[in-house]
Design a protein around this motif. Structure first.
Motif, short mmCIF file in Angstrom:
data_model
loop_
_atom_site.label_atom_id
_atom_site.label_comp_id
_atom_site.label_asym_id
_atom_site.label_seq_id
_atom_site.Cartn_x
_atom_site.Cartn_y
_atom_site.Cartn_z
N UNK A 19 0.79 -1.11 -0.04
CA UNK A 19 -0.12 0.08 -0.15
C UNK A 19 0.88 1.06 0.10
N UNK A 20 0.16 2.46 0.03
CA UNK A 20 1.15 3.62 0.00
C UNK A 20 2.20 3.99 1.31
N UNK A 21 1.89 3.11 2.41
CA UNK A 21 2.65 3.30 3.28
C UNK A 21 3.76 2.30 3.65
N UNK A 22 3.31 0.97 3.39
CA UNK A 22 4.07 -0.25 3.76
C UNK A 22 4.27 -1.47 2.65
N UNK A 23 5.22 -2.09 2.43
CA UNK A 23 5.45 -2.86 1.34
C UNK A 23 6.21 -4.07 2.18
N UNK A 38 3.54 7.76 0.48
CA UNK A 38 3.31 7.81 -1.07
C UNK A 38 3.91 6.61 -1.88
N UNK A 39 4.17 5.38 -1.30
CA UNK A 39 4.72 4.54 -2.08
C UNK A 39 3.90 3.93 -3.06
N UNK A 40 4.69 3.70 -4.24
CA UNK A 40 4.02 3.10 -5.54
C UNK A 40 4.79 2.32 -6.36
N UNK A 54 8.73 3.57 -5.82
CA UNK A 54 8.86 5.01 -5.82
C UNK A 54 8.18 5.46 -4.86
N UNK A 55 8.81 6.69 -4.27
CA UNK A 55 8.16 7.42 -3.18
C UNK A 55 9.14 7.90 -2.24
N UNK A 56 8.72 8.23 -0.84
CA UNK A 56 9.66 8.52 0.06
C UNK A 56 9.90 7.33 1.04
N UNK A 57 11.00 6.68 1.06
CA UNK A 57 11.28 5.56 1.66
C UNK A 57 12.03 5.92 3.04
N UNK A 58 11.40 5.49 3.99
CA UNK A 58 11.89 5.91 5.46
C UNK A 58 12.66 4.69 6.03
#
Length: 78
Positions: A19-23, A38-40, A54-58
């Protein structure tokens, strides 16, 4: 990982959730959890066992593959 915004992972065996927060995925080297905003999924190639995110990886958390545990009775009578 490039600029904390693009990640390519190879050796993918299974994708548990995305999902947009966790993979959450299983790779040939064990489990992996990627968290961010915003993970995609940019690319998914089953044949090559590769995904790009893609997205902001924390954070990226790795863990070894879990082996099936023997039952208590089996361990007791070894």
């Amino acid at each position: 990982l490039k600029d904390r915004s693009s990640l390519a992972i190879s050796g993918i065996e299974h994708i548990y959730s995305f999902n947009d927060k966790k993979v959450e995925v299983r790779t040939c080297a064990g489990e992996m959890v990627i968290e961010g905003d915003n993970l995609d999924m940019g690319k998914l190639s089953i044949d090559e066992s590769v995904i790009t995110i893609e997205g902001t990886i924390n954070s990226i958390v790795y863990s070894k593959e879990r082996k099936p545990q023997e039952s208590f009775i089996k361990r007791l009578f070894k």
